[in-house]
Motif scaffolding. Structure first.
Motif, PDB file in Angstrom:
ATOM      1  N   ILE A  48      32.415   4.559   5.281  1.00  0.00           N
ATOM      2  CA  ILE A  48      31.657   3.259   5.110  1.00  0.00           C
ATOM      3  C   ILE A  48      30.976   3.052   6.496  1.00  0.00           C
ATOM      4  CG2 ILE A  48      31.716   0.771   4.513  1.00  0.00           C
ATOM      5  CD1 ILE A  48      33.855   1.508   2.496  1.00  0.00           C
ATOM      6  N   PHE A  49      31.728   2.962   7.552  1.00  0.00           N
ATOM      7  CA  PHE A  49      31.300   2.183   8.856  1.00  0.00           C
ATOM      8  C   PHE A  49      30.149   3.252   9.300  1.00  0.00           C
ATOM      9  CE2 PHE A  49      31.360   2.468  13.643  1.00  0.00           C
ATOM     10  CZ  PHE A  49      31.046   1.051  13.695  1.00  0.00           C
ATOM     11  N   ILE A  50      30.278   4.589   9.239  1.00  0.00           N
ATOM     12  CA  ILE A  50      29.502   5.576   9.611  1.00  0.00           C
ATOM     13  C   ILE A  50      27.993   5.555   8.660  1.00  0.00           C
ATOM     14  CG2 ILE A  50      28.831   8.202   9.567  1.00  0.00           C
ATOM     15  CD1 ILE A  50      30.424   7.302  12.054  1.00  0.00           C
ATOM     16  N   ASN A  51      28.129   5.546   7.723  1.00  0.00           N
ATOM     17  CA  ASN A  51      26.928   5.259   6.801  1.00  0.00           C
ATOM     18  C   ASN A  51      26.233   3.930   7.165  1.00  0.00           C
ATOM     19  OD1 ASN A  51      26.420   7.579   4.487  1.00  0.00           O
ATOM     20  ND2 ASN A  51      28.714   7.395   5.007  1.00  0.00           N
ATOM     21  N   ILE A  52      26.915   3.036   7.101  1.00  0.00           N
ATOM     22  CA  ILE A  52      26.237   1.573   7.348  1.00  0.00           C
ATOM     23  C   ILE A  52      25.553   1.693   8.887  1.00  0.00           C
ATOM     24  CG2 ILE A  52      26.563  -0.890   7.435  1.00  0.00           C
ATOM     25  CD1 ILE A  52      28.288  -0.793   5.044  1.00  0.00           C
ATOM     26  N   VAL A 116      24.819  13.008  -5.865  1.00  0.00           N
ATOM     27  CA  VAL A 116      23.225  12.845  -6.773  1.00  0.00           C
ATOM     28  C   VAL A 116      22.218  12.433  -5.714  1.00  0.00           C
ATOM     29  CG1 VAL A 116      22.060  11.837  -8.681  1.00  0.00           C
ATOM     30  CG2 VAL A 116      24.379  12.406  -8.860  1.00  0.00           C
ATOM     31  N   PHE A 117      22.266  11.420  -4.769  1.00  0.00           N
ATOM     32  CA  PHE A 117      21.313  10.798  -4.111  1.00  0.00           C
ATOM     33  C   PHE A 117      21.466  10.938  -2.619  1.00  0.00           C
ATOM     34  CE2 PHE A 117      21.721   8.298  -7.856  1.00  0.00           C
ATOM     35  CZ  PHE A 117      20.331   8.649  -8.545  1.00  0.00           C
ATOM     36  N   GLY A 118      22.513  11.778  -2.216  1.00  0.00           N
ATOM     37  CA  GLY A 118      22.818  11.746  -0.728  1.00  0.00           C
ATOM     38  C   GLY A 118      23.063  10.480   0.080  1.00  0.00           C
ATOM     39  N   ASN A 119      23.205  10.834   1.405  1.00  0.00           N
ATOM     40  CA  ASN A 119      23.611   9.576   2.114  1.00  0.00           C
ATOM     41  C   ASN A 119      22.905   8.359   2.117  1.00  0.00           C
ATOM     42  OD1 ASN A 119      25.716  10.861   3.396  1.00  0.00           O
ATOM     43  ND2 ASN A 119      24.361  11.895   4.863  1.00  0.00           N
ATOM     44  N   GLU A 120      21.715   8.388   1.707  1.00  0.00           N
ATOM     45  CA  GLU A 120      20.911   6.936   1.494  1.00  0.00           C
ATOM     46  C   GLU A 120      21.440   6.524   0.222  1.00  0.00           C
ATOM     47  OE1 GLU A 120      16.165   5.472   1.060  1.00  0.00           O
ATOM     48  OE2 GLU A 120      16.690   7.545   1.320  1.00  0.00           O
ATOM     49  N   GLY A 121      21.646   6.981  -0.647  1.00  0.00           N
ATOM     50  CA  GLY A 121      22.147   6.627  -1.935  1.00  0.00           C
ATOM     51  C   GLY A 121      23.469   6.082  -1.784  1.00  0.00           C
ATOM     52  N   LEU A 122      24.190   6.707  -0.851  1.00  0.00           N
ATOM     53  CA  LEU A 122      25.413   6.318  -0.709  1.00  0.00           C
ATOM     54  C   LEU A 122      25.523   4.657   0.037  1.00  0.00           C
ATOM     55  CD1 LEU A 122      28.520   6.576  -0.796  1.00  0.00           C
ATOM     56  CD2 LEU A 122      28.455   7.890   1.619  1.00  0.00           C
ATOM     57  N   THR A 123      24.667   4.440   0.704  1.00  0.00           N
ATOM     58  CA  THR A 123      24.588   3.306   1.458  1.00  0.00           C
ATOM     59  C   THR A 123      24.394   2.281   0.443  1.00  0.00           C
ATOM     60  OG1 THR A 123      23.480   4.176   3.429  1.00  0.00           O
ATOM     61  CG2 THR A 123      23.291   1.887   3.105  1.00  0.00           C
ATOM     62  N   TYR A 124      23.365   2.574  -0.432  1.00  0.00           N
ATOM     63  CA  TYR A 124      23.168   1.640  -1.623  1.00  0.00           C
ATOM     64  C   TYR A 124      24.505   1.184  -2.545  1.00  0.00           C
ATOM     65  CZ  TYR A 124      17.959   1.297  -1.196  1.00  0.00           C
ATOM     66  OH  TYR A 124      16.878   1.185  -0.823  1.00  0.00           O
ATOM     67  N   SER A 244      12.966  -0.696  -9.129  1.00  0.00           N
ATOM     68  CA  SER A 244      12.681   0.708  -9.400  1.00  0.00           C
ATOM     69  C   SER A 244      13.151   1.780  -8.382  1.00  0.00           C
ATOM     70  CB  SER A 244      11.356   1.193  -9.424  1.00  0.00           C
ATOM     71  OG  SER A 244      10.609   0.511  -8.259  1.00  0.00           O
ATOM     72  N   GLY A 245      12.997   2.978  -8.347  1.00  0.00           N
ATOM     73  CA  GLY A 245      13.731   3.666  -7.027  1.00  0.00           C
ATOM     74  C   GLY A 245      15.231   3.600  -6.783  1.00  0.00           C
ATOM     75  N   LEU A 246      15.786   3.893  -5.751  1.00  0.00           N
ATOM     76  CA  LEU A 246      17.111   4.010  -5.649  1.00  0.00           C
ATOM     77  C   LEU A 246      17.914   2.584  -5.771  1.00  0.00           C
ATOM     78  CD1 LEU A 246      17.625   5.946  -2.211  1.00  0.00           C
ATOM     79  CD2 LEU A 246      18.518   6.590  -4.390  1.00  0.00           C
ATOM     80  N   MET A 247      17.163   1.765  -5.742  1.00  0.00           N
ATOM     81  CA  MET A 247      17.673   0.357  -6.182  1.00  0.00           C
ATOM     82  C   MET A 247      18.046   0.357  -7.637  1.00  0.00           C
ATOM     83  SD  MET A 247      18.227  -2.657  -4.640  1.00  0.00           S
ATOM     84  CE  MET A 247      18.352  -4.428  -4.876  1.00  0.00           C
ATOM     85  N   LEU A 248      17.281   0.653  -8.481  1.00  0.00           N
ATOM     86  CA  LEU A 248      17.668   0.777  -9.744  1.00  0.00           C
ATOM     87  C   LEU A 248      18.543   1.935 -10.289  1.00  0.00           C
ATOM     88  CD1 LEU A 248      17.035  -0.002 -13.165  1.00  0.00           C
ATOM     89  CD2 LEU A 248      15.069   1.788 -12.901  1.00  0.00           C
ATOM     90  N   GLN A 249      18.416   3.068  -9.643  1.00  0.00           N
ATOM     91  CA  GLN A 249      19.061   4.237 -10.006  1.00  0.00           C
ATOM     92  C   GLN A 249      20.624   4.142  -9.644  1.00  0.00           C
ATOM     93  OE1 GLN A 249      16.265   7.004  -7.911  1.00  0.00           O
ATOM     94  NE2 GLN A 249      15.915   7.826  -9.880  1.00  0.00           N
ATOM     95  N   VAL A 250      20.736   3.887  -8.495  1.00  0.00           N
ATOM     96  CA  VAL A 250      22.125   3.518  -7.934  1.00  0.00           C
ATOM     97  C   VAL A 250      22.947   2.555  -8.654  1.00  0.00           C
ATOM     98  CG1 VAL A 250      23.614   3.166  -5.924  1.00  0.00           C
ATOM     99  CG2 VAL A 250      21.848   4.743  -5.594  1.00  0.00           C
ATOM    100  N   SER A 251      22.309   1.585  -8.925  1.00  0.00           N
ATOM    101  CA  SER A 251      22.828   0.234  -9.677  1.00  0.00           C
ATOM    102  C   SER A 251      23.312   0.572 -10.792  1.00  0.00           C
ATOM    103  CB  SER A 251      22.104  -0.786  -9.700  1.00  0.00           C
ATOM    104  OG  SER A 251      21.530  -1.489  -8.281  1.00  0.00           O
ATOM    105  N   VAL A 252      22.396   1.280 -11.596  1.00  0.00           N
ATOM    106  CA  VAL A 252      22.764   1.756 -13.155  1.00  0.00           C
ATOM    107  C   VAL A 252      23.935   2.852 -12.985  1.00  0.00           C
ATOM    108  CG1 VAL A 252      21.904   2.662 -15.121  1.00  0.00           C
ATOM    109  CG2 VAL A 252      20.548   1.002 -13.948  1.00  0.00           C
ATOM    110  N   LEU A 253      23.784   3.746 -12.089  1.00  0.00           N
ATOM    111  CA  LEU A 253      24.883   4.763 -12.058  1.00  0.00           C
ATOM    112  C   LEU A 253      26.185   4.157 -11.625  1.00  0.00           C
ATOM    113  CD1 LEU A 253      25.441   7.611 -12.221  1.00  0.00           C
ATOM    114  CD2 LEU A 253      24.716   8.125  -9.981  1.00  0.00           C
TER     115      LEU A 253
END
Length: 299
Positions: A48-52, A116-124, A244-253
């Protein structure tokens, strides 16, 4: 390009390894507890720390915990009215409320979103999970008030929850652009990389095959609501309000994740329906291996 089935098969394989290690008596349930402690206090906070601390944080990410809280509240209402219709006791009602509103957005959500979404998605995903971590503490306080328990201990456990502090310090290091240095950065990276396999092995060790006949109707209700109805509700709300975008996709997943294993901790601590909780955690985890690829494909 890797398809959704392959993404799900990677953590599934690691879960199966955990099941086999338990089956052949190489590891047992006690080792699952040890692995979970390592994950919660070392590996997961490092991840968590490394990604954020190193990610580009967008202003809209602050909405993710609110979105997560909102969906959990809707799930609580669904569980409450379902329990009322069936004339369930207070204990059974609170058991179902916890089962439906607590999502496994960390132990299973992180590996899936990362794949699915990589490190950027993990931050979300981490920001979305903040609400679930806080909700665990809130439920502990509520249940200790209703059914008895040490409220101070619950608050203490919440304030010493290491992943939550990893988020706070990650944000501080990110906002003030504080350098980690070669040694600290690489050490935390190595520790963080161990989180996903340890999580999956631990989950495999906790899976228990029991008789679900007496809980079948409730298990079906929670599984259907948690894995399908919840993501449909959230997708409809977010898409309808312009997300839309990662905000929507990560939240729904994340909203489509199975019931959190932490719900079992609450059930044991406050004498809720432990057997029902164990059944739901196991069944929703297994079924999610089939439903998550569908959700990913739609997204």
């Amino acid at each position: 390009m890797v398809n959704s089935i392959e993404v799900i098969l990677v953590p599934t394989f690691m879960i199966i390894v955990g099941v086999l290690l338990k089956y052949f008596n190489i590891l047992d349930d006690d080792h699952s507890s040890l692995l979970s402690k390592i994950v919660l206090n070392i590996s997961l906070p490092a991840l968590i720390f490394i990604n954020i601390s190193s990610s580009r944080i967008e202003g809209q990410m602050i909405l993710l915990p609110l979105i997560s809280f909102g969906l959990s509240f809707i799930c609580m209402l669904i569980a409450y009215f379902y329990s009322k219709l069936r004339g369930y006791s207070k204990i059974k009602t609170w058991t179902l409320i916890i089962l439906l509103s607590m999502m496994n957005t960390a132990f299973i959500g992180y590996p899936i979103v990362l794949g699915v979404f990589g490190n950027e998605g993990l931050t979300y995903a981490i920001f979305y999970d903040m609400a679930v971590a806080i909700l665990f503490v809130i439920f502990g306080i509520i249940l200790s008030t209703i059914f008895g328990g040490n409220k101070k201990e619950v608050i203490h456990n919440g304030l010493t929850f290491v992943p939550l502090w990893a988020i706070i310090f990650g944000l501080i290091f990110n906002i003030f652009n504080i350098p980690l240095g070669y040694v600290l950065k690489n050490s935390l990276t190595y520790l963080g990389n161990s989180a996903i396999p340890l999580i999956m092995l631990s989950l495999g060790l906790t899976i228990s095959f029991k008789d679900f006949k007496s809980y079948l109707s409730d298990v079906v209700f929670v599984s259907f609501s948690r894995l399908l109805i919840a993501p449909i509700i959230l997708y409809t709300l977010l898409a309808g309000t312009g997300f839309s975008g990662l905000m929507l996709q990560v939240s729904v997943l994340q909203s489509a994740m199975p019931t959190a294993m932490n719900s079992l901790v609450l059930a044991i601590t406050y004498d809720l329906d432990v057997e029902l909780v164990s059944a739901v955690v196991f069944i929703t985890t297994i079924i999610s291996l089939l439903t998550l690829p569908v959700i990913i494909s739609v997204l």
